[in-house]
Design a protein around this motif. Structure first.
Motif, PDB file in Angstrom:
ATOM      1  N   LEU A  25      40.773  40.758  50.417  1.00 26.12           N
ATOM      2  CA  LEU A  25      39.488  40.074  50.640  1.00 26.12           C
ATOM      3  C   LEU A  25      38.983  39.392  49.373  1.00 26.12           C
ATOM      4  CD1 LEU A  25      37.658  42.676  52.895  1.00 26.12           C
ATOM      5  CD2 LEU A  25      38.328  40.348  53.564  1.00 26.12           C
ATOM      6  N   GLU A  26      39.308  39.954  48.212  1.00 28.95           N
ATOM      7  CA  GLU A  26      38.817  39.413  46.952  1.00 28.95           C
ATOM      8  C   GLU A  26      39.856  38.591  46.187  1.00 28.95           C
ATOM      9  OE1 GLU A  26      35.227  42.419  45.719  1.00 28.95           O
ATOM     10  OE2 GLU A  26      37.118  42.658  44.656  1.00 28.95           O
ATOM     11  N   LYS A  27      41.001  38.335  46.789  1.00 28.90           N
ATOM     12  CA  LYS A  27      42.095  37.685  46.040  1.00 28.90           C
ATOM     13  C   LYS A  27      41.710  36.317  45.490  1.00 28.90           C
ATOM     14  CE  LYS A  27      44.430  35.392  49.790  1.00 28.90           C
ATOM     15  NZ  LYS A  27      45.358  35.446  50.843  1.00 28.90           N
ATOM     16  N   ASP A  28      40.838  35.595  46.163  1.00 28.37           N
ATOM     17  CA  ASP A  28      40.424  34.276  45.684  1.00 28.37           C
ATOM     18  C   ASP A  28      39.066  34.306  44.985  1.00 28.37           C
ATOM     19  OD1 ASP A  28      42.744  33.034  46.682  1.00 28.37           O
ATOM     20  OD2 ASP A  28      41.853  32.905  48.688  1.00 28.37           O
ATOM     21  N   ARG A  29      38.533  35.472  44.779  1.00 28.85           N
ATOM     22  CA  ARG A  29      37.218  35.619  44.128  1.00 28.85           C
ATOM     23  C   ARG A  29      37.323  35.205  42.659  1.00 28.85           C
ATOM     24  NH1 ARG A  29      32.427  38.987  44.678  1.00 28.85           N
ATOM     25  NH2 ARG A  29      31.830  39.821  42.653  1.00 28.85           N
ATOM     26  N   ARG A  30      36.459  34.322  42.236  1.00 28.29           N
ATOM     27  CA  ARG A  30      36.461  33.838  40.852  1.00 28.29           C
ATOM     28  C   ARG A  30      35.762  34.817  39.909  1.00 28.29           C
ATOM     29  NH1 ARG A  30      34.282  28.851  39.383  1.00 28.29           N
ATOM     30  NH2 ARG A  30      35.871  28.907  37.807  1.00 28.29           N
ATOM     31  N   PHE A  31      34.919  35.631  40.461  1.00 32.67           N
ATOM     32  CA  PHE A  31      34.125  36.546  39.652  1.00 32.67           C
ATOM     33  C   PHE A  31      34.808  37.915  39.596  1.00 32.67           C
ATOM     34  CE2 PHE A  31      31.302  33.463  41.765  1.00 32.67           C
ATOM     35  CZ  PHE A  31      30.919  32.745  40.640  1.00 32.67           C
ATOM     36  N   CYS A  32      34.147  38.879  39.003  1.00 30.47           N
ATOM     37  CA  CYS A  32      34.711  40.224  38.858  1.00 30.47           C
ATOM     38  C   CYS A  32      35.237  40.758  40.187  1.00 30.47           C
ATOM     39  CB  CYS A  32      33.639  41.186  38.359  1.00 30.47           C
ATOM     40  SG  CYS A  32      32.995  40.805  36.731  1.00 30.47           S
ATOM     41  N   ARG A  33      36.382  41.388  40.098  1.00 26.01           N
ATOM     42  CA  ARG A  33      36.964  42.022  41.278  1.00 26.01           C
ATOM     43  C   ARG A  33      36.721  43.519  41.209  1.00 26.01           C
ATOM     44  NH1 ARG A  33      42.115  38.298  41.019  1.00 26.01           N
ATOM     45  NH2 ARG A  33      41.183  36.479  42.017  1.00 26.01           N
ATOM     46  N   HIS A  34      36.857  44.140  42.342  1.00 30.54           N
ATOM     47  CA  HIS A  34      36.652  45.579  42.477  1.00 30.54           C
ATOM     48  C   HIS A  34      38.017  46.208  42.714  1.00 30.54           C
ATOM     49  CE1 HIS A  34      32.934  43.472  43.398  1.00 30.54           C
ATOM     50  NE2 HIS A  34      32.355  44.494  42.804  1.00 30.54           N
ATOM     51  N   ASP A  35      38.716  46.438  41.605  1.00 29.32           N
ATOM     52  CA  ASP A  35      40.103  46.878  41.670  1.00 29.32           C
ATOM     53  C   ASP A  35      40.295  48.142  40.834  1.00 29.32           C
ATOM     54  OD1 ASP A  35      39.942  45.928  39.048  1.00 29.32           O
ATOM     55  OD2 ASP A  35      41.201  44.182  39.422  1.00 29.32           O
ATOM     56  N   ILE A  36      41.525  48.604  40.773  1.00 31.79           N
ATOM     57  CA  ILE A  36      41.818  49.857  40.080  1.00 31.79           C
ATOM     58  C   ILE A  36      41.425  49.799  38.602  1.00 31.79           C
ATOM     59  CG2 ILE A  36      44.238  49.336  39.515  1.00 31.79           C
ATOM     60  CD1 ILE A  36      43.007  52.699  40.887  1.00 31.79           C
ATOM     61  N   GLU A  37      41.569  48.644  37.981  1.00 33.81           N
ATOM     62  CA  GLU A  37      41.149  48.504  36.580  1.00 33.81           C
ATOM     63  C   GLU A  37      39.648  48.746  36.453  1.00 33.81           C
ATOM     64  OE1 GLU A  37      40.929  45.218  32.982  1.00 33.81           O
ATOM     65  OE2 GLU A  37      42.180  44.776  34.718  1.00 33.81           O
ATOM     66  N   HIS A  38      38.873  48.171  37.354  1.00 29.09           N
ATOM     67  CA  HIS A  38      37.421  48.395  37.357  1.00 29.09           C
ATOM     68  C   HIS A  38      37.113  49.871  37.599  1.00 29.09           C
ATOM     69  CE1 HIS A  38      33.176  48.134  38.221  1.00 29.09           C
ATOM     70  NE2 HIS A  38      33.371  48.465  39.483  1.00 29.09           N
ATOM     71  N   PHE A  39      37.802  50.482  38.555  1.00 28.70           N
ATOM     72  CA  PHE A  39      37.529  51.880  38.877  1.00 28.70           C
ATOM     73  C   PHE A  39      37.778  52.781  37.661  1.00 28.70           C
ATOM     74  CE2 PHE A  39      39.108  50.773  43.433  1.00 28.70           C
ATOM     75  CZ  PHE A  39      37.965  50.035  43.666  1.00 28.70           C
ATOM     76  N   PHE A  40      38.899  52.565  36.963  1.00 27.24           N
ATOM     77  CA  PHE A  40      39.195  53.382  35.787  1.00 27.24           C
ATOM     78  C   PHE A  40      38.229  53.083  34.641  1.00 27.24           C
ATOM     79  CE2 PHE A  40      43.859  54.012  37.156  1.00 27.24           C
ATOM     80  CZ  PHE A  40      43.555  55.213  37.757  1.00 27.24           C
ATOM     81  N   ASP A  41      37.849  51.837  34.469  1.00 24.85           N
ATOM     82  CA  ASP A  41      36.859  51.504  33.436  1.00 24.85           C
ATOM     83  C   ASP A  41      35.554  52.245  33.683  1.00 24.85           C
ATOM     84  OD1 ASP A  41      38.615  49.797  32.129  1.00 24.85           O
ATOM     85  OD2 ASP A  41      37.702  47.956  32.913  1.00 24.85           O
ATOM     86  N   VAL A  42      35.101  52.256  34.934  1.00 24.01           N
ATOM     87  CA  VAL A  42      33.856  52.960  35.271  1.00 24.01           C
ATOM     88  C   VAL A  42      33.981  54.441  34.925  1.00 24.01           C
ATOM     89  CG1 VAL A  42      32.336  53.681  37.166  1.00 24.01           C
ATOM     90  CG2 VAL A  42      33.144  51.312  37.045  1.00 24.01           C
ATOM     91  N   ALA A  43      35.080  55.060  35.324  1.00 25.02           N
ATOM     92  CA  ALA A  43      35.264  56.495  35.067  1.00 25.02           C
ATOM     93  C   ALA A  43      35.284  56.793  33.574  1.00 25.02           C
ATOM     94  CB  ALA A  43      36.556  56.981  35.726  1.00 25.02           C
ATOM     95  N   ARG A  44      36.018  56.003  32.820  1.00 22.51           N
ATOM     96  CA  ARG A  44      36.130  56.270  31.382  1.00 22.51           C
ATOM     97  C   ARG A  44      34.801  56.058  30.659  1.00 22.51           C
ATOM     98  NH1 ARG A  44      41.805  53.403  31.883  1.00 22.51           N
ATOM     99  NH2 ARG A  44      43.082  55.253  32.167  1.00 22.51           N
ATOM    100  N   ILE A  45      34.098  55.008  31.003  1.00 21.90           N
ATOM    101  CA  ILE A  45      32.786  54.767  30.390  1.00 21.90           C
ATOM    102  C   ILE A  45      31.824  55.884  30.766  1.00 21.90           C
ATOM    103  CG2 ILE A  45      30.775  53.229  30.341  1.00 21.90           C
ATOM    104  CD1 ILE A  45      32.830  50.875  30.626  1.00 21.90           C
TER     105      ILE A  45
END
Length: 159
Positions: A25-45
């Protein structure tokens, strides 16, 4: 650090299908995506913030909530339902599938339910999760930053 529930979630077929659906659903999104990188960044922060503020919370709860917190975006994109609301239902189903203990599931769902609320109690896990979610965005590196209407743009590195 043992992330038993987190790893069960990550291996769960329903979770993987929903994560793949969100990516599509977000593959063509130009802005921030909600992906595994985001999920891990949130957890680590979140874990850094908890350490700094001396807030004790299970790493398994934090990482589990991070993996699940934006899956409601599917319903937000397809049906206009706020993703923090849809995400609670989605998370509850996955947490039941992976035999997450009820007290842990309640805390995970609370983090998901409140991850967009600015008015969480100060230094509560919910407020720190909200903060981690917002600080995880690297607006200062984004090519679409000038076009983005997000009001909390991160233009400096901050934890």
């Amino acid at each position: 650090m043992e992330l038993e529930i987190t790893n069960r979630i990550f291996r769960n077929e329903k979770y993987r299908k929903l994560a793949a659906e969100l990516a599509e659903l977000e593959k063509d999104r130009r802005f921030c995506r909600h992906d595994i990188e985001h999920f891990f960044d949130v957890a680590r922060i979140m874990m850094i913030l908890c350490t700094r503020r001396k807030v004790e919370i299970s790493e398994d709860i934090v990482y589990s909530a991070a993996l699940l917190h934006d899956l409601g975006r599917i319903q937000e994109i397809t049906a206009g339902i706020p993703h923090e609301m849809a995400g609670q239902i989605t998370a509850a189903g996955i947490l039941a599938d992976v035999d997450c203990p009820e007290d842990m599931a309640e805390k995970i769902i609370s983090l998901i339910a409140n991850h967009r609320r600015k008015d969480n109690p100060e230094d509560s896990p919910e407020q720190l999760f909200f903060t981690a979610d917002k600080r995880s965005r690297k607006c200062f590196l984004c090519k679409a930053c000038d076009e983005c209407n997000w009001v909390r743009k991160n233009m400096e590195i901050e934890v």
